[in-house]
Design an enzyme around this catalytic site. Structure first.
Site, PDB file in Angstrom:
ATOM      1  N   CYS A   1       0.785  -1.127  -0.117  1.00 46.56           N
ATOM      2  CA  CYS A   1      -0.025   0.089   0.154  1.00 46.56           C
ATOM      3  C   CYS A   1       0.853   1.110   0.123  1.00 46.56           C
ATOM      4  O   CYS A   1       1.592   1.591   1.134  1.00 46.56           O
ATOM      5  CB  CYS A   1      -0.927   0.141   1.241  1.00 46.56           C
ATOM      6  SG  CYS A   1      -1.765   1.322   1.482  1.00 46.56           S
TER       7      CYS A   1
ATOM      8  N   CYS B   1      -0.336   4.102   2.504  1.00 46.25           N
ATOM      9  CA  CYS B   1       0.122   3.773   3.936  1.00 46.25           C
ATOM     10  C   CYS B   1       1.524   3.836   4.218  1.00 46.25           C
ATOM     11  O   CYS B   1       1.968   4.486   5.138  1.00 46.25           O
ATOM     12  CB  CYS B   1      -0.527   2.482   4.318  1.00 46.25           C
ATOM     13  SG  CYS B   1      -2.027   1.824   3.703  1.00 46.25           S
ATOM     14  N   ASP B   2       2.338   3.349   3.390  1.00 44.16           N
ATOM     15  CA  ASP B   2       3.834   2.871   3.731  1.00 44.16           C
ATOM     16  C   ASP B   2       4.789   3.908   2.763  1.00 44.16           C
ATOM     17  O   ASP B   2       5.930   3.835   3.081  1.00 44.16           O
ATOM     18  CB  ASP B   2       4.143   1.698   3.594  1.00 44.16           C
ATOM     19  CG  ASP B   2       3.202   0.728   4.402  1.00 44.16           C
ATOM     20  OD1 ASP B   2       2.666   1.382   5.369  1.00 44.16           O
ATOM     21  OD2 ASP B   2       2.929  -0.469   4.111  1.00 44.16           O
TER      22      ASP B   2
END
Ligand SMILES: Cc1cc2nc3c(=O)[nH]c(=O)nc-3n(C[C@H](O)[C@H](O)[C@H](O)COP(=O)(O)OP(=O)(O)OC[C@H]3O[C@@H](n4cnc5c(N)ncnc54)[C@H](O)[C@@H]3O)c2cc1C
Length: 553
Positions: free
Chosen positions: A141, A144-145
């Site tokens: 993701c 997200c990251d």
């Protein structure tokens, strides 16, 4: 009429939709608007896979939005017409008889018709080190990251839409992005591929497969091979450096629930007719889990609308046959909602009317009204602007209800603690819940749920989960490391705090790692959510309450 053994009419729906992604939410919107009683059962978070992407630019009529905002609007739109929602996992289906049984992690439900809209999940590639380094450099993701790889090298594996689009997104953080494509070119639309190919920070390597990744504190070694020439390349990060590997290599249909029940094709996708009907009477399917040439939001919502209109006819026939007419709740006022605000840094204490829209206030009022006891929001602050932001945010929230009061416990708290809001009872008893940072963005709802759980009665729980929590016989300190843009984090936060609220032996403290560099380094975090139990047991990825309880046991 042949009804299931435990049948109860108040749990009867015209249609139960399994899966709350774009397909399921659209079907719910259509069915509810036609005044059928419809329930969407979703196991993780409403919105589906698109919530992990920051930018959607190909949904007609919406110039540019995030996956979360797009689907949260769909959910609210369906809700405004009277659709109902349940956060639970559908575990099995009994499609016999006129009334079908849907068994969920929160009990049995009944429906005339069932719509399967369980979508798909990312496919692991299977290279050496992929499983071992998940959360330590291997990610799925970008939203997200991505930020963990600011100024670093990033490798993207895949050649479809997601790989091309997320590869471009990752250039916001990464020094350089290398896209490794197994085939001889991208498989997505040329305009999307071109954008990636022409980006000055992106290098595209075709006919290339990854063989291995490894490292110590994160990834510092990758080996990949050109399958045409046989040439093997080894890349090592400079001393003390690490890099990221983002995998966007296709999806697997989420059809485990119906294996052996409906016809699937060789790849495991559900076979439907042109009306989204499966071979099982009363069972329809829509979205990414169906056999189709294009898996996008626009086709998922099309399937959902079509399935809903067919299910309307099916439910009407069943109402007539059984004489049972499920009663949908009244539709709400149909007004466009506003998304939850992500408060910005450097702002002075805002007034509650600026932070919370009328729609949010109405939802908050409903939660506050159900809280059994008042709570104190105890603040630990330092001189950083983010502390002032927390104070303003909590003050604005408490101004909405007499169930909350704000108390500043410390104005010069140490940097490993502040900014922090601890939730206590009015007699000073700690509930074990705390948020380090400002609980805005995707953490706003989980923070409010935490308050509700701490004040009681709290969210309902399965009896076996409650029994396992009650049986915990050692003190457990849980930390959940999150970022406010992470759509996978709230489920884990809510689960950990639900457990802490139920057990005096468990504490659950949440950290927005953007303000706590030291804790990020301490646990070597390169992916959120990250769960740390008793400072030793570290794991990554979203988890529900059952999974967290099992880890605590
Ligand atoms: C990184 C990324 C970027 C993308 N970008 C775009 C884009 O820019 N534009 C675009 O149009 N498309 C994009 N897509 C594709 C798009 O997300 C999908 O086509 C779309 O989400 C499919 O919707 P769906 O409703 O069929 O399934 P999903 O979105 O997969 O939703 C299915 C839902 O069902 C739930 N579920 C599964 N099993 C159960 C169960 N047993 N019980 C209860 N719930 C269950 C899941 O938790 C999930 O929430 C992207 C996808 C990804 C991963």
């Amino acid at each position: 009429m042949n009804a299931p053994v435990n049948f109860s009419a108040d749990k009867l729906y015209d249609v139960i939709v399994v899966g709350g992604g774009p397909a399921g939410l659209t079907a719910a919107l259509y069915l509810a608007r036609a005044r059928y009683r419809v329930l969407v059962v979703e196991k993780t978070g409403f919105g589906g896979q698109i919530t992990i992407t920051h930018e959607v630019v190909n949904y007609p009529g919406v110039f540019n939005t995030s996956g979360y905002d797009l689907t949260e609007t769909m959910r609210k739109q369906a809700e405004s017409f009277g659709a109902e929602f349940l956060l639970a996992e559908v575990e099995s289906l009994d499609m016999n008889g006129d009334i079908k049984t849907v068994r969920t992690s929160r009990g049995e439900l009944y429906a005339f018709g069932v719509l399967l809209a369980t979508g798909a999940h990312p496919r692991a590639v299977g290279f050496k080190g992929e499983e071992e380094y998940k959360g330590r450099g291997v990610a799925y993701c970008a939203t997200c990251d991505g930020q963990f790889f600011t100024g670093k090298d990033v490798f993207v594996i895949g050649g479809g839409f997601a790989a091309a689009e997320e590869g471009v997104f990752l250039t916001k953080f990464a020094r350089k992005v290398t896209i490794l494509i197994r085939k001889d070119d991208f498989s997505c639309a040329e305009s999307v591929a071109e954008h990636a190919r022409n980006h000055p920070k992106i290098t595209v390597l075709t006919n290339t497969t990854v063989e291995e990744v490894s490292g110590q504190m994160g990834l510092n070694y990758i080996r990949y091979k050109n399958t045409k020439t046989g040439e093997v390349t080894e890349f090592r990060a400079a001393e003390g450096e690490h890099f990221g590997v983002f995998v966007f290599a296709g999806y697997q249909p989420a059809t485990a629930l119906v294996k052996g029940l409906v016809d699937l094709n060789e790849q495991g996708y559900v076979v439907t007719d042109s009306d989204q009907r499966t071979n099982v009477p009363g069972l329809y399917a829509a979205g990414d889990l169906c056999v189709k040439p294009l898996r996008q939001v626009v086709t998922a919502v099309g399937d959902g609308a079509l399935a809903a209109t067919e299910l309307e006819k099916y439910a009407a026939a069943m109402q007539e046959k059984t004489g049972l007419v499920p009663k949908p709740p009244a539709a709400k006022e149909h007004t466009a909602p506003a998304a939850a605000p992500a408060p910005k840094a450097e702002e002075s204490a805002p007034a509650s009317e600026e932070l919370f829209t009328a729609d949010m206030k109405a939802q908050l009022d409903a939660v506050f009204a159900r809280m059994e006891r008042p709570l104190v929001l105890k603040l630990y602050l330092d001189s950083r602007p983010v502390s002032a932001e927390l104070e303003g945010y909590m003050t604005a929230l408490a101004a909405l209800t007499d169930k909350l009061t704000v108390e500043v416990a410390q104005r010069n708290a140490p940097s490993e603690l502040a900014p922090c809001v601890k939730v206590t009872l009015t007699d000073g008893t700690e509930t074990g819940l705390a948020f380090h940072g400002v609980p805005g963005g995707h953490e706003f709802t989980s923070f409010v749920l935490g308050l509700y759980n701490a004040a009681g009665p709290g969210q309902s729980m399965d009896a076996d989960v409650a029994a396992d929590i009650a049986a915990l016989d050692k003190d457990v300190e849980v930390k959940v490391l999150v970022s406010l843009s992470c759509t996978m984090c709230p489920e884990l936060v809510t689960a950990a705090q639900r457990i802490a609220a139920a057990s005096p032996r468990v504490t659950a403290e949440v950290y927005d790692i953007n303000h706590f560099e030291a804790i990020k380094d301490k646990y070597n975090v390169m992916s959120v959510p990250c769960l740390v139990i008793n400072d030793t047991q570290v794991s990554f990825g979203k988890k529900n309450i059952r999974q967290v309880v099992d880890l605590l046991k």
